[in-house]
Design an enzyme around this catalytic site. Sequence first.
Site, PDB file in Angstrom:
ATOM      1  N   GLY A 239       0.702  -1.224   0.025  1.00  0.00           N
ATOM      2  CA  GLY A 239      -0.102   0.054  -0.045  1.00  0.00           C
ATOM      3  C   GLY A 239       0.812   1.228  -0.131  1.00  0.00           C
ATOM      4  N   GLU A 273       3.737  -6.780   1.728  1.00  0.00           N
ATOM      5  CA  GLU A 273       3.208  -7.288   0.333  1.00  0.00           C
ATOM      6  C   GLU A 273       3.559  -5.948  -0.381  1.00  0.00           C
ATOM      7  OE1 GLU A 273      -0.730  -8.315   1.128  1.00  0.00           O
ATOM      8  OE2 GLU A 273      -0.174 -10.591   1.854  1.00  0.00           O
ATOM      9  N   PRO A 274       4.479  -5.291  -0.647  1.00  0.00           N
ATOM     10  CA  PRO A 274       4.511  -4.016  -1.479  1.00  0.00           C
ATOM     11  C   PRO A 274       4.556  -4.477  -2.808  1.00  0.00           C
ATOM     12  CG  PRO A 274       6.761  -4.598  -0.709  1.00  0.00           C
ATOM     13  CD  PRO A 274       5.661  -5.535  -0.088  1.00  0.00           C
ATOM     14  N   ARG A 312      -4.884   3.504 -16.005  1.00  0.00           N
ATOM     15  CA  ARG A 312      -4.879   4.578 -14.614  1.00  0.00           C
ATOM     16  C   ARG A 312      -5.681   5.683 -14.774  1.00  0.00           C
ATOM     17  NH1 ARG A 312      -1.662   5.657 -11.459  1.00  0.00           N
ATOM     18  NH2 ARG A 312      -2.669   4.761  -9.386  1.00  0.00           N
ATOM     19  N   TYR A 316      -9.120   6.067 -12.742  1.00  0.00           N
ATOM     20  CA  TYR A 316      -8.941   6.553 -11.540  1.00  0.00           C
ATOM     21  C   TYR A 316      -8.781   8.149 -11.565  1.00  0.00           C
ATOM     22  CZ  TYR A 316      -7.333   1.737 -10.310  1.00  0.00           C
ATOM     23  OH  TYR A 316      -7.280   0.501 -10.413  1.00  0.00           O
ATOM     24  N   CYS A 343     -11.667   4.664 -29.023  1.00  0.00           N
ATOM     25  CA  CYS A 343     -13.126   5.406 -29.235  1.00  0.00           C
ATOM     26  C   CYS A 343     -13.999   5.516 -27.871  1.00  0.00           C
ATOM     27  CB  CYS A 343     -13.981   4.757 -30.175  1.00  0.00           C
ATOM     28  SG  CYS A 343     -12.843   4.386 -31.963  1.00  0.00           S
ATOM     29  N   TYR A 371       0.803  -1.353 -12.192  1.00  0.00           N
ATOM     30  CA  TYR A 371      -0.390  -1.216 -12.687  1.00  0.00           C
ATOM     31  C   TYR A 371      -0.620  -0.646 -14.136  1.00  0.00           C
ATOM     32  CZ  TYR A 371      -0.799  -2.607  -7.961  1.00  0.00           C
ATOM     33  OH  TYR A 371      -0.771  -2.998  -6.604  1.00  0.00           O
TER      34      TYR A 371
HETATM   35  N1  LLP Z   1      -1.560  -6.975  -0.873  1.00  0.00           N
HETATM   36  C1  LLP Z   1      -3.024  -7.029  -1.341  1.00  0.00           C
HETATM   37  C2  LLP Z   1      -3.648  -8.020  -0.518  1.00  0.00           C
HETATM   38  C3  LLP Z   1      -3.575  -6.271  -2.287  1.00  0.00           C
HETATM   39  O1  LLP Z   1      -4.847  -6.309  -2.740  1.00  0.00           O
HETATM   40  C4  LLP Z   1      -2.530  -5.216  -2.918  1.00  0.00           C
HETATM   41  C5  LLP Z   1      -3.239  -4.236  -3.787  1.00  0.00           C
HETATM   42  C6  LLP Z   1      -1.135  -5.193  -2.555  1.00  0.00           C
HETATM   43  C7  LLP Z   1      -0.839  -6.097  -1.579  1.00  0.00           C
HETATM   44  C8  LLP Z   1      -0.125  -4.347  -3.130  1.00  0.00           C
HETATM   45  O2  LLP Z   1      -0.618  -2.698  -2.813  1.00  0.00           O
HETATM   46  P1  LLP Z   1       0.491  -1.773  -3.459  1.00  0.00           P
HETATM   47  O3  LLP Z   1       1.769  -1.943  -2.232  1.00  0.00           O
HETATM   48  O4  LLP Z   1       0.843  -2.166  -4.688  1.00  0.00           O
HETATM   49  O5  LLP Z   1      -0.345  -0.704  -3.071  1.00  0.00           O
HETATM   50  N2  LLP Z   1      -4.859  -0.686  -9.694  1.00  0.00           N
HETATM   51  C9  LLP Z   1      -4.665   0.012  -8.771  1.00  0.00           C
HETATM   52  C10 LLP Z   1      -4.130  -0.604  -7.606  1.00  0.00           C
HETATM   53  C11 LLP Z   1      -4.887  -1.641  -6.994  1.00  0.00           C
HETATM   54  C12 LLP Z   1      -4.268  -2.265  -5.846  1.00  0.00           C
HETATM   55  C13 LLP Z   1      -4.729  -3.745  -5.680  1.00  0.00           C
HETATM   56  N3  LLP Z   1      -4.160  -4.353  -4.264  1.00  0.00           N
HETATM   57  C14 LLP Z   1      -3.940   1.412  -9.251  1.00  0.00           C
HETATM   58  O6  LLP Z   1      -3.532   1.341 -10.427  1.00  0.00           O
HETATM   59  O7  LLP Z   1      -3.558   2.283  -8.361  1.00  0.00           O
END
Ligand code: LLP
Length: 414
Positions: A239, A273-274, A312, A316, A343, A371
């Site tokens: 996150g 979980e980055p 993205r 978003y 389109c 992403y």
């Molecule tokens: N762990 C779990 C259970 C998750 O669902 C996610 C992301 C992560 C770890 C990794 O999160 P990060 O470190 O990447 O923030 N498509 C969206 C982001 C969706 C994230 C979904 N889950 C975007 O482009 O911003």
Amino acid sequence: MNCFHYQQDQLYAEEVSLTDIAKQFGTPCYVYSKSQLIQNWQRFNDAFTNHPHRICYAVKANSNIAILNLFAKLQSGFDIVSLGELERVLAAGGDPSKIVFSGVGKKAAEIVRALEVGINCFNVESAAELERLNAIGAEYKKIVPIGLRINPNIDARTHPYIATGLHENKFGIDYTEGLAIVDKIQTLPHLKLVGIGSHIGSQLTELSPFIEAIDRLLELVDQLLLAGVPLHHLNIGGGLGVCYQNETPPSIQEYATTLSQKLAACPLEIILEPGRAIVANAGILLTSVEYLKHTEHKNFAIVDTAMNDLLRPALYEAWHEITPVKPDKKLPEKMYDIVGPVCESADFLGKNRLLGVLPGDLLAIHSTGAYGFSMSSNYNSRPRVAEVMVDKNQVHLIRKRETIADLFLHEQLI
Ligand code: LLP
């Protein structure tokens, strides 16, 4: 030095000019920097050296097997959410015993395969999932290792589509039900509770929601340890946000140092979980300007990449920096919407950008390593783009551009 930098008035990836990459591989094309990927992964790892820990890279952020292989060589673990991601990690040489499996909708066949290869644990998101895991454990005569994903009801203060830790979100088990669920687990003989965790959302730019979530988890951990439940790990999810425009997220070091201090007294292994913070700034999307369209109301720079390649901005309203690969200071700057050929009016890569460009110029769309390709599609029957990885002065093709024939390879006439 930043992996993407201007040198002799043009943009380079490590030691290779993006103009050369475009000549060799065409556009659109995702370009990744190997050294930046490694450096970002190591920053997380180094900051937790004082505590037993495991980095489980979130595969969904970028699942190219060459990238997974880089992390596997660093002894990374992986956070997966589907059978497809599992098989990618295995194909990339990842160690199954370092895989955690998240997601609210694991199908039986996905669970069976993950159990067969011996993953580290299933991050359970509901009571119903416990029943399914126990039944599959019984059928295959195995004890299923599980972690509980707790929903701590904490506002991650991010885009609502990527907030996951509130009551209204489908994710995790409500923290008030944690103890009752643990009691239930004790009645299911094929389950073994090994951990507890949460993931409250993505692109978080402040530390406080992470800390609030950890406080919630630690309360539960204390209660469980006191009750004699032998937990092995605490999963603090991913996150951490990155800077796309003018956000000021904590650096990886700040994030990891603050959280590892917070967790110093916790006797459990810490799992992280980055995804985004490891891969986002290690990638750009290289595109060519096809047409310029100047109207009374608006100017458009129409490029050869689109929302199907980078979703993205459309999904978003995300902002990505867009810069010319070879800026020409003599060109007058104009305000452009940078749009693709798809389109839909949602097909924009950037709006109201001041640029001096001509048709044929190359543009770089920055911080698209996370992403980007992984959310791409074939919408408008557009072949998915090539991906390359730069390693100093070498460029490796890590995914061929799809061909037109690939588009309907699995279709048939009746
Ligand atoms: N762990 C779990 C259970 C998750 O669902 C996610 C992301 C992560 C770890 C990794 O999160 P990060 O470190 O990447 O923030 N498509 C969206 C982001 C969706 C994230 C979904 N889950 C975007 O482009 O911003």
